[in-house]
Each structure stands twice: as structure tokens, then as C-alpha cells.
Design a protein around this motif. Structure first.
Motif, PDB file in Angstrom:
ATOM      1  N   MET A 123       0.852  -1.194   0.000  1.00 55.99           N
ATOM      2  CA  MET A 123       0.000   0.000   0.000  1.00 55.99           C
ATOM      3  C   MET A 123       0.884   1.239   0.000  1.00 55.99           C
ATOM      4  N   ASP A 124       0.538   2.208  -0.799  1.00 56.13           N
ATOM      5  CA  ASP A 124       1.339   3.429  -0.907  1.00 56.13           C
ATOM      6  C   ASP A 124       0.908   4.409   0.177  1.00 56.13           C
ATOM      7  N   LEU A 125       1.331   4.132   1.415  1.00 56.64           N
ATOM      8  CA  LEU A 125       0.923   4.951   2.544  1.00 56.64           C
ATOM      9  C   LEU A 125       2.059   5.879   2.957  1.00 56.64           C
ATOM     10  N   PRO A 126       1.766   7.135   3.259  1.00 56.20           N
ATOM     11  CA  PRO A 126       2.818   8.019   3.771  1.00 56.20           C
ATOM     12  C   PRO A 126       3.286   7.534   5.135  1.00 56.20           C
ATOM     13  N   LEU A 127       4.566   7.789   5.427  1.00 55.61           N
ATOM     14  CA  LEU A 127       5.168   7.297   6.665  1.00 55.61           C
ATOM     15  C   LEU A 127       4.426   7.804   7.899  1.00 55.61           C
ATOM     16  N   LYS A 128       3.964   9.063   7.855  1.00 54.64           N
ATOM     17  CA  LYS A 128       3.258   9.607   9.020  1.00 54.64           C
ATOM     18  C   LYS A 128       1.961   8.853   9.270  1.00 54.64           C
ATOM     19  N   ALA A 129       1.274   8.457   8.194  1.00 53.88           N
ATOM     20  CA  ALA A 129       0.019   7.707   8.347  1.00 53.88           C
ATOM     21  C   ALA A 129       0.289   6.336   8.970  1.00 53.88           C
ATOM     22  N   ILE A 130       1.396   5.703   8.550  1.00 54.03           N
ATOM     23  CA  ILE A 130       1.760   4.397   9.121  1.00 54.03           C
ATOM     24  C   ILE A 130       2.045   4.554  10.608  1.00 54.03           C
ATOM     25  N   ARG A 131       2.789   5.596  10.956  1.00 59.09           N
ATOM     26  CA  ARG A 131       3.135   5.813  12.364  1.00 59.09           C
ATOM     27  C   ARG A 131       1.903   6.120  13.200  1.00 59.09           C
ATOM     28  N   GLN A 132       0.950   6.830  12.616  1.00 59.06           N
ATOM     29  CA  GLN A 132      -0.301   7.097  13.337  1.00 59.06           C
ATOM     30  C   GLN A 132      -1.066   5.799  13.597  1.00 59.06           C
ATOM     31  N   GLN A 133      -1.055   4.906  12.592  1.00 56.18           N
ATOM     32  CA  GLN A 133      -1.692   3.592  12.764  1.00 56.18           C
ATOM     33  C   GLN A 133      -1.029   2.822  13.912  1.00 56.18           C
ATOM     34  N   ILE A 134       0.311   2.834  13.920  1.00 52.26           N
ATOM     35  CA  ILE A 134       1.056   2.108  14.953  1.00 52.26           C
ATOM     36  C   ILE A 134       0.778   2.707  16.328  1.00 52.26           C
ATOM     37  N   ALA A 135       0.876   4.045  16.427  1.00 53.34           N
ATOM     38  CA  ALA A 135       0.667   4.718  17.712  1.00 53.34           C
ATOM     39  C   ALA A 135      -0.741   4.495  18.242  1.00 53.34           C
ATOM     40  N   GLY A 136      -1.718   4.411  17.331  1.00 52.76           N
ATOM     41  CA  GLY A 136      -3.101   4.191  17.745  1.00 52.76           C
ATOM     42  C   GLY A 136      -3.407   2.756  18.096  1.00 52.76           C
ATOM     43  N   ALA A 137      -2.583   1.821  17.591  1.00 51.48           N
ATOM     44  CA  ALA A 137      -2.887   0.399  17.747  1.00 51.48           C
ATOM     45  C   ALA A 137      -2.138  -0.259  18.901  1.00 51.48           C
ATOM     46  N   ILE A 138      -0.846   0.003  19.022  1.00 46.07           N
ATOM     47  CA  ILE A 138      -0.004  -0.722  19.978  1.00 46.07           C
ATOM     48  C   ILE A 138      -0.022  -0.033  21.338  1.00 46.07           C
ATOM     49  N   ASN A 139      -0.220  -0.813  22.378  1.00 49.25           N
ATOM     50  CA  ASN A 139      -0.177  -0.281  23.741  1.00 49.25           C
ATOM     51  C   ASN A 139       1.134  -0.603  24.454  1.00 49.25           C
ATOM     52  N   LEU A 140       1.616  -1.835  24.264  1.00 47.81           N
ATOM     53  CA  LEU A 140       2.737  -2.297  25.080  1.00 47.81           C
ATOM     54  C   LEU A 140       3.714  -3.099  24.231  1.00 47.81           C
ATOM     55  N   VAL A 141       5.019  -2.886  24.477  1.00 50.81           N
ATOM     56  CA  VAL A 141       6.081  -3.676  23.844  1.00 50.81           C
ATOM     57  C   VAL A 141       6.866  -4.358  24.962  1.00 50.81           C
ATOM     58  N   VAL A 142       6.956  -5.683  24.890  1.00 51.28           N
ATOM     59  CA  VAL A 142       7.743  -6.444  25.860  1.00 51.28           C
ATOM     60  C   VAL A 142       9.005  -6.911  25.142  1.00 51.28           C
ATOM     61  N   GLN A 143      10.159  -6.427  25.581  1.00 52.22           N
ATOM     62  CA  GLN A 143      11.419  -6.702  24.896  1.00 52.22           C
ATOM     63  C   GLN A 143      12.189  -7.830  25.580  1.00 52.22           C
ATOM     64  N   LEU A 144      12.512  -8.858  24.798  1.00 52.46           N
ATOM     65  CA  LEU A 144      13.317  -9.985  25.270  1.00 52.46           C
ATOM     66  C   LEU A 144      14.706  -9.912  24.660  1.00 52.46           C
ATOM     67  N   ASN A 145      15.723 -10.194  25.448  1.00 45.94           N
ATOM     68  CA  ASN A 145      17.086 -10.301  24.937  1.00 45.94           C
ATOM     69  C   ASN A 145      17.711 -11.586  25.449  1.00 45.94           C
ATOM     70  N   ARG A 146      18.686 -12.057  24.696  1.00 47.41           N
ATOM     71  CA  ARG A 146      19.477 -13.211  25.141  1.00 47.41           C
ATOM     72  C   ARG A 146      20.821 -12.666  25.594  1.00 47.41           C
ATOM     73  N   LEU A 147      21.134 -12.840  26.867  1.00 49.48           N
ATOM     74  CA  LEU A 147      22.343 -12.253  27.433  1.00 49.48           C
ATOM     75  C   LEU A 147      23.564 -13.128  27.142  1.00 49.48           C
ATOM     76  N   LYS A 148      24.738 -12.604  27.451  1.00 46.13           N
ATOM     77  CA  LYS A 148      25.983 -13.297  27.118  1.00 46.13           C
ATOM     78  C   LYS A 148      26.125 -14.636  27.824  1.00 46.13           C
ATOM     79  N   ASP A 149      25.487 -14.796  28.982  1.00 44.89           N
ATOM     80  CA  ASP A 149      25.574 -16.071  29.703  1.00 44.89           C
ATOM     81  C   ASP A 149      24.576 -17.102  29.176  1.00 44.89           C
ATOM     82  N   GLY A 150      23.864 -16.757  28.093  1.00 47.99           N
ATOM     83  CA  GLY A 150      22.900 -17.680  27.490  1.00 47.99           C
ATOM     84  C   GLY A 150      21.496 -17.548  28.044  1.00 47.99           C
ATOM     85  N   SER A 151      21.324 -16.773  29.114  1.00 47.49           N
ATOM     86  CA  SER A 151      19.988 -16.619  29.708  1.00 47.49           C
ATOM     87  C   SER A 151      19.125 -15.704  28.849  1.00 47.49           C
TER      88      SER A 151
END
Length: 387
Positions: free
Chosen positions: A270-298
Motif C-alpha cells: 500500500m502506498d501509505l505516507p510514513l506519518k500515516a503508518i506511524r499514526q496507525q502504529i501509535a493508535g494500535a499498539i499499547n505495550l512492547v515487551v522486549q526480550l534479549n538473550r544475554l551473554k551467559d545464554g539466559s
């Protein structure tokens, strides 16, 4: 309705040949076969070379064909790449020559026969009781949540745990490339993508399934992973009444996840302007849970971040929880650190109070209900005047 796999036929297990003991070993999280002579495994975050071998390349090919054909997929020289699953639900990726230069490659992400609960992840140190309770409250409050992380960080495991917080009286539609989610609710509709047939026809991709799921009267949509144009359909669903949706995205930080999500939306064509995409994201997403794998493998949840809106052309976010590393233990090499609230008041907290959803005691003390506090203050003033 149970989503657990059916009992596996003994002939199928025998056809796995030298890989069978590895498939049966619950202590392994990954099996990596590099040709007939090299088989690596992952145990407790560490990669180890085993002494297991196939008789020859043809033998390994037969094992791969058994796995792939058992779930209605195919792999050959014309179609040398395949995503599939074992009959127990373990995720499988296979690659054959000519794309695999040194012989067939097979990677198996092991399926947990007894799915992890939030208490297990707390025990592993992946997240704290407080963070788990906050995420659970957000799921109950129908927040749209994205679990972000790199390869092998445990996104699907956490997605499964979060999905377990969904009330049992809701209709859940799950959408996956290879079905691995194990939900214990009764009202679960499982959809799985399908590759093209030998004539290149009949392909059903994740985006087709997301669009179709909107016609299935879902209370919740759970997408195993967003990796293409289906991201646009997910956002539109989240913005049009299908709140409480869950998915995962490959990214190394919450901010990087937003950039990745923008790219995935553009893949919809879809040929959507970047600002419109960001508005969709900002209106839709409430929470981001970030997972990382640390150097010790955990594997650890290193941030819980709330999307709060737009400022100009930028999406604004605020960290609610954050992992702060204190270095590594000199003896064990284990990464030390603490995962604590940042003290910033989440916007979603008022929705939790409105719905009467309990918060962890420390968070309730940290973020009191402003309206209740204001009412108590007014009552106090009234009593003072009356006396």
C-alpha cells in the motif's frame, strides 16, 4: 478443546533415526544438523557438538522428507527450503542443496511437552513476579501487546504465557506458520499457513489468515509472528475494535521494533505516507515487551515499554520496567542485574482501574488511582468543613 498434539506413532519416531534420542531429550531447546556428520544441540543456552551421525546424506534426506511430508509439506531440489513441524509441535526448518552448499541442513526448535507458565519464567529469571502481574493485568485490560526480541530469545514461549492470561470465555483465533502455541482455553480456533503445491498454486500465507480471521468473530487474535504485509492488517484490526491482540516481531529493542513494524507495513504494497503508518502504529499498539538473550545464554525480559502517542512525526514511548545489568559473576559468568519499575506512570493504568483489574501491590502503591485519591481528598475537605 485441547491444543496438545496427538500421541506420536512409533513408526514416525523410528523414522527419525539417530535424531530420535535428541527429540526425546527434554533438556534440549534446539537441534541443529549440519549435513550427515555434524549435529549440534543447545542445552541451557550453550551450543554443544554431539557424537550423533547419520549413515550418509541419503539417510538424512529420508529423515527430512519424513518430517516434512508428515505435516503435508514437501521439499526437493526445486523447492529446497521448508518450514514445518514435528508431530509433537516442534518447529522445523530444512534446507537442501543447491542452496545448502555443504549438504542438507535441519534445525529443530524443541517443543515443550509441558508448556511453561508465568511461574516457570519467573523461576528462570526471565521476568519478575511484578512484571508478570503487570503484563497479565494489561492482557486482561485488552491491551494490544507486541513481544519483541532477536532469534532464540523465547518470544513464542512468552507469547504462549501471555495468551494463557486471556479469559476462558473469550474466542481466540491463533495464526501461525507452523502451529506451536499451546493454549489451554476451550474456545481456540487454530489456523496454519500453507505453502504452494507442486504446481505453484494453493498458497495460503499469514496475511490471508489474518484477513480471514476478522470474519470469524474473534475476541482475540494471536499471530505467532509478524514478518510481512500482515502487519498492516493486524494494525487495522487493532484499530477497529479487535483490541487485546498479541504477536511477536524480530527486533533488538522497542524503538527498533517500531522501525521494523513500519517496514513490514510497507511490504503490504500500500502506498501509505510514513506519518500515516506511524499514526496507525501509535493508535494500535499499547505495550512492547522486549526480550534479549544475554551473554551467559539466559533469556530475559529487559524492558516493558508503553507506546503513548505521537509528537510531530515521531512515535513516543515510555519505559515502565527496565533491566539494569550489574556485570557478570566472576565465578559463574552469570549476568547480574535488577528488573524494576522506572517510576513512570503508565497511561494504561487508568484503564486497569476503570475495569477493576488488580495491580501488583508495589505498582498499586507506586501508581495510586488518582480519582480515588481525589475523592478521598474531597471527602477529607468536606469533613473538615463539617467539623
Amino acid at each position: 478443546m485441547s491444543t496438545a498434539p496427538a500421541k506420536i506413532d512409533s513408526r514416525y519416531l523410528e523414522a527419525l533415526g539417530p535424531l530420535r534420542p535428541l527429540v526425546d531429550d527434554d533438556s534440549l531447546t534446539e537441534i541443529m544438523v549440519n549435513g550427515a556428520d555434524m549435529v549440534y544441540v543447545e542445552r541451557k543456552g550453550k551450543i554443544l557438538l554431539t557424537d550423533i551421525r547419520s549413515d550418509d546424506e541419503a539417510h538424512l534426506l529420508r529423515v527430512i522428507e519424513t518430517i516434512v511430508s508428515s505435516v503435508g509439506r514437501r521439499i526437493d531440489a526445486r523447492n529446497p527450503l521448508c518450514d514445518a513441524r514435528l508431530l509433537d509441535g516442534s518447529r522445523v526448518n530444512a534446507a537442501l542443496p543447491p542452496v545448502a552448499l555443504d549438504g542438507p541442513l535441519l534445525t529443530i526448535r524443541k517443543f515443550s511437552k509441558d508448556p511453561y507458565q508465568a511461574s516457570d519464567l519467573i523461576g528462570f529469571g526471565t521476568l519478575t513476579q511484578e512484571a508478570a502481574s503487570f503484563i497479565q493485568a494489561c492482557v486482561l485490560a485488552r491491551a494490544n501487546i507486541i513481544i519483541s526480541g532477536g532469534t532464540g530469545t523465547g518470544k513464542t514461549t512468552l507469547l504462549n504465557v501471555c495468551s494463557g492470561f486471556i479469559p476462558i470465555d473469550e474466542r481466540i483465533v491463533t495464526i501461525e506458520d507452523a502451529a506451536e502455541l499451546q493454549l489451554h482455553q476451550e474456545h481456540v480456533c487454530r489456523l496454519e499457513s500453507r505453502p504452494a503445491d507442486i504446481n505453484g498454486e494453493g498458497r495460503i500465507n499469514i496475511r490471508d489468515l489474518v484477513i480471514n480471521s476478522l470474519r470469524m468473530r474473534p475476541d482475540r487474535i494471536v499471530v505467532g509472528e509478524c514478518r510481512g504485509g500482515e502487519a498492516l492488517d493486524m494494525l487495522q484490526a487493532m484499530n477497529t475494535g479487535h483490541d487485546g491482540s498479541l504477536t511477536t516481531i524480530h527486533a533488538n529493542s522497542p524503538r527498533e521494533m517500531l522501525s521494523r513494524l513500519e517496514t513490514l507495513v510497507l511490504m503490504a504494497g500500500m502506498d501509505l505516507p510514513l506519518k500515516a503508518i506511524r499514526q496507525q502504529i501509535a493508535g494500535a499498539i499499547n505495550l512492547v515487551v522486549q526480550l534479549n538473550r544475554l551473554k551467559d545464554g539466559s533469556r530475559k525480559v529487559v524492558a516493558v515499554t508503553e507506546v503513548i502517542g505521537m509528537e510531530g512525526d515521531m512515535i513516543t514511548m515510555q519505559e515502565i520496567f527496565k533491566f539494569e545489568s550489574h556485570g557478570a559473576d566472576a565465578t559463574t559468568g552469570k549476568i547480574l542485574g535488577e528488573f524494576n519499575p522506572t517510576g513512570i506512570r503508565p497511561r494504561i493504568i487508568d484503564r486497569l482501574f476503570d475495569m477493576g483489574i488488580p495491580l501488583p501491590p508495589r505498582l498499586a502503591a507506586l501508581f495510586p488511582d488518582r480519582r480515588q485519591a481525589a475523592a478521598e481528598q474531597r471527602n477529607g475537605q468536606h469533613l473538615a468543613r463539617a467539623s
